[in-house]
Write an enzyme that holds these catalytic residues in place. Structure first.
Site, PDB file in Angstrom:
ATOM      1  N   SER A 200     -18.399 -23.544 -15.473  1.00  0.00           N
ATOM      2  CA  SER A 200     -17.583 -24.675 -15.040  1.00  0.00           C
ATOM      3  C   SER A 200     -18.387 -25.766 -14.328  1.00  0.00           C
ATOM      4  CB  SER A 200     -16.432 -24.201 -14.161  1.00  0.00           C
ATOM      5  OG  SER A 200     -16.929 -23.766 -12.926  1.00  0.00           O
TER       6      SER A 200
ATOM      7  N   LYS B 166      -9.935 -24.655  -6.355  1.00  0.00           N
ATOM      8  CA  LYS B 166     -10.976 -25.671  -6.316  1.00  0.00           C
ATOM      9  C   LYS B 166     -10.466 -26.971  -5.706  1.00  0.00           C
ATOM     10  CE  LYS B 166     -13.641 -23.942 -10.230  1.00  0.00           C
ATOM     11  NZ  LYS B 166     -13.879 -24.089 -11.681  1.00  0.00           N
TER      12      LYS B 166
END
Ligand SMILES: Nc1ncnc2c1ncn2[C@@H]1O[C@H](COP(=O)(O)OP(=O)(O)OP(=O)(O)O)[C@@H](O)[C@H]1O
Ligand SMILES: [Mg+2]
Length: 793
Positions: A685, A728
């Site tokens: 990611s 996140k």
């Protein structure tokens, strides 16, 4: 007419020279013995008819070979017999009683038809009388008495009858006719005229018979002996008790045993456990209390009787009340609370329900353990908690076999005993941290514990009898879902607890943590008041976490400092002010690196998903003169390294579009580094972040530091969706980030993000890496960004 009786009373008859001869097969008739004979054979009937009409005397000779016919087959020595009685049956057959008279020798056959007749000569015995004969016959008598005692088929009367036979000659014949010997042997005895000789032979046969009988009876005794063993043990035990009593050691022991026996009866053990308990108790009763084995057996029984086999608590099934309990203990956590109330509702409708296994997954300090506690409180059940962290040994779950020294049941059984009920809420913490090694795999044992199809009869190695776990409500917790073995994950219903926003933390602090810490430190609300401003300052400057554990600790520190002042007798305790916090907690622990910092070339802000929920991280890229090496540092996992290579390939393929020298990678070494190098990192990611950092480094244009990004990229520059968006984004928000770049396909994940956070952040959804580069890299290297605002309202 049924039968005809013949009158016979001839006893001492003289035997004529010629007699009808009756072959008697394998049967031997001895003198002075009476035997029954039945026959329907016409030849024999004629013979008997004639004999009865004459003097009722016949001669009996056994045959050598019973298959062969003819008088040559007859033995030469036989017996003269008197027909003592004759019965005629309606079918023409007859029954005879023959009495043996004397030994005779067949001299010659005089007639063959219609039946045999022959000349015979009586073999007179020589009368013997000696001490030896008397001794021999007495010995014979004794031996025969033994035979009568042992032989199952000889009636006891035979033993009595033999005593009444005075003549040794008759005695031998009587005994011979009752012994189990062959036709040849019988014939030999018949042919032996000397009485002493006959006794010797007979003694031989009788000894042989005795041996056989004794062997048989020995076998019999053995079999019977085994059956009697139980009975014998009982008597011995009774005797033992008496002996112990005499020695003065019995009483205490007996009292202890009696107490144990009572407890076993009270414990309502299921059948199998009962059997085992009784067996052990039985062993105990035979052991000396000082023996090492004794305490082993005693401990085992104690375990059996202390388990709540049949003890359950009654569930509170009032849903409204349960909701109240859950709300009092925890702020928000609606998903968890809802699920628990659903469970309760179903349980209320059907009682036999197999409990679901809930798995709370989330970062540390988000309330997983404590919500389990309050589930138990809401249900009115006992609560047990056990940590699986670092458990490697299967025996910790399943127990050690009793044969091991110091063996104990597994931790699950131990927990149940602590709960004192068979339906507690049983919390298995840190299920993501069980490991497997040579000592076995605890996960497989856990599987058995958690599987509703198997856990109604879980066999702990120590107990060795099944225990029913089906009423237990198991709740597991984990920080991460991935490390949980798939088979386990499969059996659980996962409920995710993501971290809290600052506002949520504030609520939790105000309503739960502060009041609790006040009580714990002996303070009251009038002594210490913590304003929202102070709490928010603690949250942002002193903690950086998804949960609230450190927050609670810091609040606790403030409380302690104030408590000390109170204890020192200082009357005027000053208000805790936000800018005076360092007096209580020391210097700020977390300064946002972003604040007031200039944007840099080659540094991009990424977002990562960690055990602690989420975090921001910086990716650095640098191009230095060299010969085209590609270096990646920062303890990156394989997937992340591959992702870095893909990024480089992409940037090379687009070099001219970005205005970079197409050969830049040949003349320069490319270095990508992700700081916090000691912490392992992995996953695809960070692709977008690395690409942005690299392009920035190659173009020498700076990146906006207050834009955080995440996303996987392909070689063609497409941005793919990634996981952990909620964590996140929350982490970025905590860190004071203003804008977030997310893959287009992750747009749907925004749903889960609290409104307040959404309001304070700007979101960009990108499909191609070029869009992200455009958003983050400034055209002019001179531009400075302003410091990101801290989210203190
Ligand atoms: N929503 C909430 N409302 C009130 N208190 C909370 C909430 N969430 C957490 N807490 C408090 O935070 C503290 C830490 O929670 P807890 O020990 O349950 O964390 P955890 O999720 O089990 O963490 P770990 O993964 O480290 O075991 C507890 O004192 C708990 O009461
Ligand atoms: Mg916990």
């Amino acid at each position: 007419m049924v039968a005809k009786q013949e009158d016979v009373n001839a006893t001492d008859v003289s035997i004529p020279e010629e007699l009808p001869v009756l072959p008697s097969g394998g049967n031997i008739l001895y003198p002075s013995i009476m035997v029954p004979v039945a026959t329907g054979e016409p030849r024999v009937l004629k013979l008997i008819d004639d004999a009865v009409a004459d003097n009722k005397l016949i001669a009996l000779f056994a045959e050598r070979d019973q298959e062969a016919a003819g008088h040559a087959n007859l033995y030469r020595i036989g017996t003269a017999a008197h027909i003592a009685r004759m019965l005629k049956w309606p079918d023409g057959s007859i029954q005879l009683y023959l009495r043996g008279l004397a030994r005779i020798e067949l001299k010659e056959i005089t007639q063959e038809d219609p039946y045999l007749r022959g000349k015979v000569e009586v073999k007179e015995e020589v009368p013997e009388e000696s001490a030896e004969l008397a001794a021999l016959s007495r010995n014979l008598l004794t031996l025969f008495q033994k035979v009568v005692q042992l032989a199952p088929n000889l009636p006891q009367e035979v033993g009595a009858a033999v005593l009444n036979i005075p003549k040794p000659s008759n005695l031998t014949d009587f005994i011979a006719s009752h012994l189990n010997i062959t036709t040849e042997e019988s014939q030999e005895l018949l042919e032996t005229i000397s009485v002493a000789e006959r006794i010797r032979k007979l003694t031989g046969y009788i000894n042989r018979e005795l041996e056989l009988l004794e062997l048989g009876s020995k076998i019999q005794t053995q079999i019977k002996g085994e059956m009697d063993k139980a009975q014998r043990e009982y008597y011995l035990r009774e005797q033992l008790k008496a002996i112990q009593k005499e020695l003065g050691e019995g009483d205490e022991h007996t009292t202890e045993l009696n107490e144990l026996r009572e407890k076993i009866e009270e414990a309502q053990l299921p059948e199998e456990a009962m059997k085992e308990a009784e067996r052990e108790l039985d062993r105990l009763s035979r052991m000396h209390p000082a023996a090492a084995e004794y305490s082993v057996a005693r401990t085992y029984i104690d375990w059996l009787i202390s388990l709540p086999w049949a003890k359950s608590t009654e569930d509170h099934l009032d849903i409204a009340e349960a909701k109240e309990v859950l709300d009092t203990d925890h702020y928000d956590l609606e998903k968890v609370k809802d699920r628990v109330l659903d469970y309760l509702a179903v349980h209320k409708l059907r009682h036999d329900m197999k409990g679901p296994i809930l798995c709370f997954v989330g970062p540390p300090g988000t309330g997983k353990t404590s919500v389990g506690h309050s589930v138990a409180r809401a249900l009115g059940r006992e609560f047990v908690r056990m940590s699986l962290g670092g458990m490697h040994d299967e025996a910790e779950i399943r127990g050690h076999r009793r044969t091991y020294v110091g063996a104990l049941p597994g931790r699950i059984i131990q927990g149940i005993r602590r709960a004192e009920s068979n339906n507690p809420v049983f919390m298995l913490d840190e299920i993501d941290k069980v490991g497997a090694d040579f000592r076995g795999d605890p996960a497989s044992a856990l599987l058995e514990v958690l599987d509703p199809e198997q856990n109604y009869a879980f066999v702990d190695h120590y107990l060795d009898v099944p225990f029913d776990f089906s009423k237990v409500m198991f709740i597991t917790t984990a920080n991460m879902l991935d490390p949980i073995p798939p088979a386990l994950k499969d059996r659980m219903e996962v409920i995710e607890l993501v971290g809290y926003t600052e506002q949520e933390k504030l609520q939790i602090a105000r309503n739960y943590l502060v009041p609790r810490q006040l009580v714990e430190n002996g303070l009251t609300a009038d002594k210490l008041e913590l304003s929202d401003e102070v709490l928010l300052r603690i949250i942002s400057d002193y903690t950086r976490e998804a949960g609230v554990r450190n927050l609670e600790r810091e609040i606790g520190s403030v409380c302690r400092k104030v408590a000390r002042k109170v204890a020192e007798g200082i009357s005027e305790i000053p208000q805790v002010m936000p800018d005076k916090l360092h007096d209580y907690l020391g210097p700020d622990r977390f300064r946002y690196e972003l604040a007031g910092e200039a944007d840099e070339v080659g540094v991009a802000t990424g977002m990562a998903w960690t055990i602690a929920g989420g975090d921001v991280l910086f990716v650095e890229a640098s191009l230095i003169p060299g010969k085209g090496d590609f270096v990646i540092t920062g303890k990156l996992g394989d997937v992340m390294q591959e992702s870095a290579r893909a990024t480089l390939t992409y940037v090379r393929s687009r070099a001219s579009d970005f205005g970079i020298d197409a050969d830049f990678y040949k003349k320069k070494d490319v270095h990508i580094h992700v700081p916090a190098g000691a912490i392992p990192k992995d996953g695809p990611s960070a692709g977008v972040t690395m690409a942005v950092a690299l392009v920035s480094a190659a173009t020498k244009l700076p990146v906006s530091k207050d834009i955080a990004m995440t996303g996987e990229i392909t070689l063609r520059g497409k941005v793919l969706p990634v996981g952990g968006i909620k964590e996140k984004v929350l982490a970025a928000h905590r860190a004071g980030i203003k804008s977030v770049i997310l893959p287009k396909e992750n747009e749907k994940d925004l749903e889960e993000i609290p409104q307040q956070v959404k309001d304070e952040l700007e979101f960009f959804f990108v499909e191609r890496i070029d869009d992200a580069i455009m958003k983050t890299i400034h055209p002019s290297p001179s531009r400075k960004t302003k410091a990101p605002k801290k989210s203190i309202p």
